[in-house]
Scaffold this motif. Structure first.
Motif, mmCIF file in Angstrom:
data_model
loop_
_atom_site.group_PDB
_atom_site.id
_atom_site.type_symbol
_atom_site.label_atom_id
_atom_site.label_comp_id
_atom_site.label_asym_id
_atom_site.label_seq_id
_atom_site.Cartn_x
_atom_site.Cartn_y
_atom_site.Cartn_z
ATOM 1 N N VAL A 218 0.854 -1.179 0.000
ATOM 2 C CA VAL A 218 0.000 0.000 0.000
ATOM 3 C C VAL A 218 0.893 1.232 0.000
ATOM 4 C CG1 VAL A 218 -1.780 1.309 1.221
ATOM 5 C CG2 VAL A 218 -1.850 -1.208 1.233
ATOM 6 N N ILE A 219 0.808 2.038 -1.044
ATOM 7 C CA ILE A 219 1.598 3.259 -1.146
ATOM 8 C C ILE A 219 0.940 4.348 -0.308
ATOM 9 C CG2 ILE A 219 2.467 5.033 -2.712
ATOM 10 C CD1 ILE A 219 2.459 2.945 -4.922
ATOM 11 N N GLU A 220 1.754 5.090 0.431
ATOM 12 C CA GLU A 220 1.246 6.163 1.272
ATOM 13 C C GLU A 220 1.786 7.506 0.787
ATOM 14 O OE1 GLU A 220 2.512 5.144 5.176
ATOM 15 O OE2 GLU A 220 1.318 3.291 5.285
ATOM 16 N N ARG A 221 1.131 8.584 1.204
ATOM 17 C CA ARG A 221 1.599 9.919 0.838
ATOM 18 C C ARG A 221 3.031 10.124 1.326
ATOM 19 N NH1 ARG A 221 -2.394 14.343 0.081
ATOM 20 N NH2 ARG A 221 -4.452 13.414 -0.215
ATOM 21 N N GLY A 222 3.857 10.698 0.476
ATOM 22 C CA GLY A 222 5.252 10.957 0.840
ATOM 23 C C GLY A 222 6.195 9.829 0.502
ATOM 24 N N ASP A 223 5.658 8.671 0.080
ATOM 25 C CA ASP A 223 6.529 7.573 -0.314
ATOM 26 C C ASP A 223 7.251 7.916 -1.621
ATOM 27 O OD1 ASP A 223 5.761 6.104 1.849
ATOM 28 O OD2 ASP A 223 4.430 4.749 0.739
ATOM 29 N N VAL A 224 8.468 7.421 -1.742
ATOM 30 C CA VAL A 224 9.202 7.500 -3.005
ATOM 31 C C VAL A 224 9.113 6.128 -3.658
ATOM 32 C CG1 VAL A 224 11.472 7.787 -4.072
ATOM 33 C CG2 VAL A 224 10.762 9.304 -2.210
ATOM 34 N N ILE A 225 8.733 6.103 -4.933
ATOM 35 C CA ILE A 225 8.564 4.829 -5.625
ATOM 36 C C ILE A 225 9.431 4.777 -6.869
ATOM 37 C CG2 ILE A 225 6.239 4.409 -4.752
ATOM 38 C CD1 ILE A 225 5.135 5.509 -7.363
ATOM 39 N N VAL A 226 9.748 3.558 -7.297
ATOM 40 C CA VAL A 226 10.457 3.326 -8.547
ATOM 41 C C VAL A 226 9.475 2.671 -9.502
ATOM 42 C CG1 VAL A 226 12.347 2.092 -9.684
ATOM 43 C CG2 VAL A 226 12.690 3.089 -7.411
ATOM 44 N N VAL A 227 9.283 3.290 -10.670
ATOM 45 C CA VAL A 227 8.346 2.765 -11.657
ATOM 46 C C VAL A 227 9.064 2.532 -12.972
ATOM 47 C CG1 VAL A 227 6.372 3.899 -10.580
ATOM 48 C CG2 VAL A 227 7.615 5.074 -12.408
ATOM 49 N N THR A 228 8.545 1.611 -13.767
ATOM 50 C CA THR A 228 9.136 1.308 -15.061
ATOM 51 C C THR A 228 8.034 1.087 -16.076
ATOM 52 O OG1 THR A 228 10.739 -0.110 -16.195
ATOM 53 C CG2 THR A 228 9.257 -1.178 -14.637
ATOM 54 N N GLY A 229 8.351 1.343 -17.343
ATOM 55 C CA GLY A 229 7.377 1.183 -18.414
ATOM 56 C C GLY A 229 7.832 1.951 -19.637
ATOM 57 N N ARG A 230 6.944 2.099 -20.620
ATOM 58 C CA ARG A 230 7.247 2.902 -21.788
ATOM 59 C C ARG A 230 7.560 4.328 -21.354
ATOM 60 N NH1 ARG A 230 8.634 -0.154 -26.103
ATOM 61 N NH2 ARG A 230 7.178 -1.883 -26.371
ATOM 62 N N THR A 231 8.493 4.953 -22.071
ATOM 63 C CA THR A 231 8.995 6.257 -21.640
ATOM 64 C C THR A 231 7.874 7.269 -21.422
ATOM 65 O OG1 THR A 231 11.071 5.870 -22.809
ATOM 66 C CG2 THR A 231 10.548 8.152 -22.228
ATOM 67 N N ARG A 232 6.976 7.397 -22.392
ATOM 68 C CA ARG A 232 5.921 8.393 -22.259
ATOM 69 C C ARG A 232 4.978 8.064 -21.110
ATOM 70 N NH1 ARG A 232 5.188 13.248 -21.643
ATOM 71 N NH2 ARG A 232 3.056 13.961 -22.011
ATOM 72 N N ALA A 233 4.709 6.784 -20.884
ATOM 73 C CA ALA A 233 3.844 6.398 -19.774
ATOM 74 C C ALA A 233 4.476 6.744 -18.434
ATOM 75 C CB ALA A 233 3.555 4.894 -19.857
ATOM 76 N N VAL A 234 5.796 6.524 -18.319
ATOM 77 C CA VAL A 234 6.512 6.861 -17.094
ATOM 78 C C VAL A 234 6.474 8.371 -16.861
ATOM 79 C CG1 VAL A 234 8.794 6.916 -16.001
ATOM 80 C CG2 VAL A 234 7.987 4.826 -17.119
ATOM 81 N N GLU A 235 6.706 9.145 -17.934
ATOM 82 C CA GLU A 235 6.674 10.595 -17.811
ATOM 83 C C GLU A 235 5.295 11.098 -17.370
ATOM 84 O OE1 GLU A 235 9.959 11.630 -21.324
ATOM 85 O OE2 GLU A 235 7.803 11.532 -21.783
ATOM 86 N N THR A 236 4.254 10.538 -17.985
ATOM 87 C CA THR A 236 2.885 10.953 -17.666
ATOM 88 C C THR A 236 2.537 10.608 -16.219
ATOM 89 O OG1 THR A 236 2.198 10.665 -19.959
ATOM 90 C CG2 THR A 236 0.456 10.693 -18.290
ATOM 91 N N PHE A 237 2.912 9.411 -15.780
ATOM 92 C CA PHE A 237 2.603 8.992 -14.409
ATOM 93 C C PHE A 237 3.312 9.888 -13.403
ATOM 94 C CE2 PHE A 237 3.493 6.392 -10.637
ATOM 95 C CZ PHE A 237 2.207 6.017 -10.282
ATOM 96 N N ALA A 238 4.566 10.249 -13.686
ATOM 97 C CA ALA A 238 5.331 11.064 -12.745
ATOM 98 C C ALA A 238 4.775 12.473 -12.639
ATOM 99 C CB ALA A 238 6.803 11.119 -13.162
ATOM 100 N N GLU A 239 3.993 12.906 -13.630
ATOM 101 C CA GLU A 239 3.420 14.256 -13.600
ATOM 102 C C GLU A 239 2.080 14.309 -12.866
ATOM 103 O OE1 GLU A 239 3.214 15.271 -17.694
ATOM 104 O OE2 GLU A 239 5.391 15.502 -17.926
ATOM 105 N N LEU A 240 1.537 13.135 -12.491
ATOM 106 C CA LEU A 240 0.277 13.105 -11.760
ATOM 107 C C LEU A 240 0.457 13.720 -10.377
ATOM 108 C CD1 LEU A 240 -0.921 9.483 -12.588
ATOM 109 C CD2 LEU A 240 -1.728 11.599 -13.628
ATOM 110 N N THR A 241 -0.609 14.285 -9.825
ATOM 111 C CA THR A 241 -0.546 14.855 -8.479
ATOM 112 C C THR A 241 -1.387 14.033 -7.518
ATOM 113 O OG1 THR A 241 -2.393 16.327 -9.030
ATOM 114 C CG2 THR A 241 -0.160 17.161 -9.367
#
Length: 241
Positions: A218-241
């Motif tokens: 379960v991810i909580e607020r303030g956690d740092v995560i490592v994600v992988t996938g297609r470049t654009r998908a990774v970029e889009t996910f990292a821009e979510l708030t």
């Protein structure tokens, strides 16, 4: 106007097709040709990790400067294939051409290494055009340090990413602060992969070490995560708030 033959293209056709890169188990030798900032940093780090490094540069001052930091150092002109043989570079299973600014020397040395059958060659390029030439020659790995670092820093400056690495085939890995919409439920129920096209592979809570992420995490607020996938998908996910 008559077309003139391309000497590099002709030379490539004459060389046997390159074989897949391979290494000899237990062989921890590597030749680093070019002891500028890139090559010397690489050679120093490899030596620190216990590798047997032969560092070569045509500038005796650079060789003297780094001779105490790497296993072996030699001042030599590696554009001459006979010099490479005298130094025994053809017996190495790994070689790095760290010369960038002298494009002709970079190409000649890479070609010499290929001709002598070195099975794993990394070559530094200073431009995409330079990189394409090295790839067409048959270099097994081409790196563009300045371009790759610029791309990496751009991702860090413009978004929430803490680190970013792009791999081949449009694939990337990023370290980022977890977006709120991915928190509060187990990863197996959050549908992060199906919704955003990325996979969470690691998680770090404040004050703790990184650990693997599972479907029950379960991810909580303030956690740092490592994600992988297609470049654009990774970029889009990292821009979510």
């Amino acid at each position: 106007m008559a077309d003139h033959p391309n000497p590099w293209r002709r030379r490539r056709r004459e060389r046997p097709a390159p074989q897949p890169p391979h290494t000899v188990p237990g062989d921890r030798r590597v030749a680093v040709i070019g002891l500028g900032r890139f090559g010397s940093s690489l050679a120093d780090e490899l030596t620190r990790r216990g590798w047997d490094v032969l560092g070569i540069d045509s500038d005796p001052r650079l060789v003297q400067q780094h001779s105490a930091l790497i296993t072996h150092a030699a001042a030599a002109d590696c554009t001459d294939p006979e010099v490479l043989r005298q130094l025994g570079v053809h017996e190495f299973t790994r070689a790095v051409v760290g010369i960038g600014n002298a494009m002709e020397a970079s190409i000649l040395i890479t070609a010499n290494l290929l001709d002598q059958g070195v099975p794993n060659i990394w070559a530094k390029a200073v431009s995409r055009q330079h990189g394409r030439i090295l790839e067409r020659l048959g270099a097994h790995h081409v790196v563009l340090p300045e371009h790759e670092m610029g791309e990496r820093v751009a991702h860090l400056v413009t978004g929430r990413m803490l680190d970013f690495i792009r791999f081949d085939d449009d694939y990337a890995l990023a370290k980022t602060v977890a977006p709120v919409r991915a928190t509060g439920v187990p990863l197996g129920e959050s549908q992060v992969r199906s919704r955003y096209g990325v996979t969470v592979v690691g998680i770090k809570r404040p004050g703790q070490d990184f650990t693997y992420a599972t479907a029950e995490t379960v991810i909580e607020r303030g956690d740092v995560i490592v994600v992988t996938g297609r470049t654009r998908a990774v970029e889009t996910f990292a821009e979510l708030t």
